[in-house]
Design a protein around this motif. Structure first.
Motif, mmCIF file in Angstrom:
data_model
loop_
_atom_site.group_PDB
_atom_site.id
_atom_site.type_symbol
_atom_site.label_atom_id
_atom_site.label_comp_id
_atom_site.label_asym_id
_atom_site.label_seq_id
_atom_site.Cartn_x
_atom_site.Cartn_y
_atom_site.Cartn_z
ATOM 1 N N GLY A 1 -47.035 15.800 -73.734
ATOM 2 C CA GLY A 1 -46.834 15.321 -75.098
ATOM 3 C C GLY A 1 -47.250 13.861 -75.238
ATOM 4 N N ILE A 2 -47.244 13.401 -76.475
ATOM 5 C CA ILE A 2 -47.733 12.058 -76.784
ATOM 6 C C ILE A 2 -46.850 10.957 -76.207
ATOM 7 C CG2 ILE A 2 -46.568 11.772 -79.000
ATOM 8 C CD1 ILE A 2 -50.212 10.869 -78.343
ATOM 9 N N ASP A 3 -45.592 11.261 -75.915
ATOM 10 C CA ASP A 3 -44.697 10.252 -75.348
ATOM 11 C C ASP A 3 -45.170 9.770 -73.977
ATOM 12 O OD1 ASP A 3 -43.049 10.243 -77.525
ATOM 13 O OD2 ASP A 3 -41.640 11.697 -76.680
ATOM 14 N N ALA A 4 -46.020 10.527 -73.323
ATOM 15 C CA ALA A 4 -46.525 10.126 -72.009
ATOM 16 C C ALA A 4 -47.363 8.852 -72.086
ATOM 17 C CB ALA A 4 -47.348 11.255 -71.394
ATOM 18 N N LEU A 5 -47.934 8.559 -73.244
ATOM 19 C CA LEU A 5 -48.705 7.325 -73.381
ATOM 20 C C LEU A 5 -47.810 6.090 -73.390
ATOM 21 C CD1 LEU A 5 -51.452 8.174 -76.015
ATOM 22 C CD2 LEU A 5 -51.707 7.885 -73.563
ATOM 23 N N GLY A 6 -46.523 6.257 -73.626
ATOM 24 C CA GLY A 6 -45.605 5.136 -73.705
ATOM 25 C C GLY A 6 -45.062 4.691 -72.362
ATOM 26 N N ARG A 7 -45.523 5.273 -71.275
ATOM 27 C CA ARG A 7 -44.980 4.889 -69.969
ATOM 28 C C ARG A 7 -45.518 3.513 -69.575
ATOM 29 N NH1 ARG A 7 -49.316 8.024 -69.217
ATOM 30 N NH2 ARG A 7 -50.687 7.590 -67.469
ATOM 31 N N GLY A 8 -44.746 2.821 -68.769
ATOM 32 C CA GLY A 8 -45.135 1.480 -68.335
ATOM 33 C C GLY A 8 -44.604 0.418 -69.285
ATOM 34 N N SER A 9 -45.129 -0.786 -69.141
ATOM 35 C CA SER A 9 -44.679 -1.893 -69.987
ATOM 36 C C SER A 9 -45.145 -1.689 -71.422
ATOM 37 C CB SER A 9 -45.211 -3.227 -69.445
ATOM 38 O OG SER A 9 -46.609 -3.294 -69.640
ATOM 39 N N ARG B 1 -46.838 -3.724 -73.336
ATOM 40 C CA ARG B 1 -48.235 -4.148 -73.510
ATOM 41 C C ARG B 1 -49.198 -3.061 -73.034
ATOM 42 N NH1 ARG B 1 -49.674 -9.366 -70.465
ATOM 43 N NH2 ARG B 1 -48.101 -10.125 -71.888
ATOM 44 N N ILE B 2 -48.925 -2.486 -71.872
ATOM 45 C CA ILE B 2 -49.785 -1.421 -71.340
ATOM 46 C C ILE B 2 -49.732 -0.198 -72.238
ATOM 47 C CG2 ILE B 2 -50.090 0.167 -69.396
ATOM 48 C CD1 ILE B 2 -51.056 -2.646 -68.813
ATOM 49 N N ALA B 3 -48.552 0.126 -72.741
ATOM 50 C CA ALA B 3 -48.416 1.297 -73.618
ATOM 51 C C ALA B 3 -49.205 1.110 -74.910
ATOM 52 C CB ALA B 3 -46.942 1.560 -73.927
ATOM 53 N N ILE B 4 -49.160 -0.078 -75.490
ATOM 54 C CA ILE B 4 -49.926 -0.343 -76.722
ATOM 55 C C ILE B 4 -51.423 -0.267 -76.452
ATOM 56 C CG2 ILE B 4 -50.515 -2.138 -78.393
ATOM 57 C CD1 ILE B 4 -47.543 -2.970 -78.311
#
Length: 157
Positions: free
Chosen positions: A79-87, A89-92
């Motif tokens: 799912g799309i929440d996987a892009l939010g992993r990490g800090s 700044r990295i997630a953005i």
């Protein structure tokens, strides 16, 4: 034939990754290779015409394409929440880069499919163009479904 749960998830993960490498990774690497090569020629960077330099641009393009394919596979599987992993700044950065790359690949794939369909009226060209358009539509559908599933999950928290 009996397939265990771990083997089944490994097969699903492998097929998803291979599919995203074919549909996203290689097209991104190809387009990025052309863009970076043209930029190097325009800027008269002679060091990139030597053998080590001539390997640099395709190598960087391939690494970026494979990284985007991996991110796309993770989105399809988690799912799309996987892009939010990490800090944060990295997630953005991950969200922005992936959005631009995904839109570019889809536009390029649809354009290539439409070009193949209208190029000649040979049945093989038409079938190939339709398959490319169908692949682009499938990627768009699966990515949209994952995105909306992530949005629903985010609202329910």
């Amino acid at each position: 034939m009996y397939v265990s749960v771990s083997n089944q998830s490994l097969v699903t993960t492998t097929v998803t990754y291979v599919g995203t490498v074919i549909l996203i990774g290689f097209p991104v690497a190809t387009v990025l290779n052309v863009i970076l090569g043209t930029a190097a020629e325009t800027l008269n960077l002679e060091s990139l015409t030597t053998v080590p330099g001539s390997i640099l641009i395709p190598g960087v393009s391939l690494v970026i394409g494979l990284q985007l394919a991996m991110e796309a596979a993770i989105i399809q599987l988690s799912g799309i929440d996987a892009l939010g992993r990490g800090s944060v700044r990295i997630a953005i950065i991950r969200h922005l880069v992936f959005a631009v790359a995904a839109a570019s690949v889809l536009i390029g794939t649809i354009w290539a499919g439409a070009t193949l369909v209208h190029a000649e009226s040979q049945p093989s060209q038409i079938v190939l163009g339709m398959l490319v358009a169908l692949a682009a539509f499938t990627v768009l559908f699966r990515a949209s479904r994952s995105f909306f599933a992530g949005m629903r999950l985010g609202r329910n928290k």
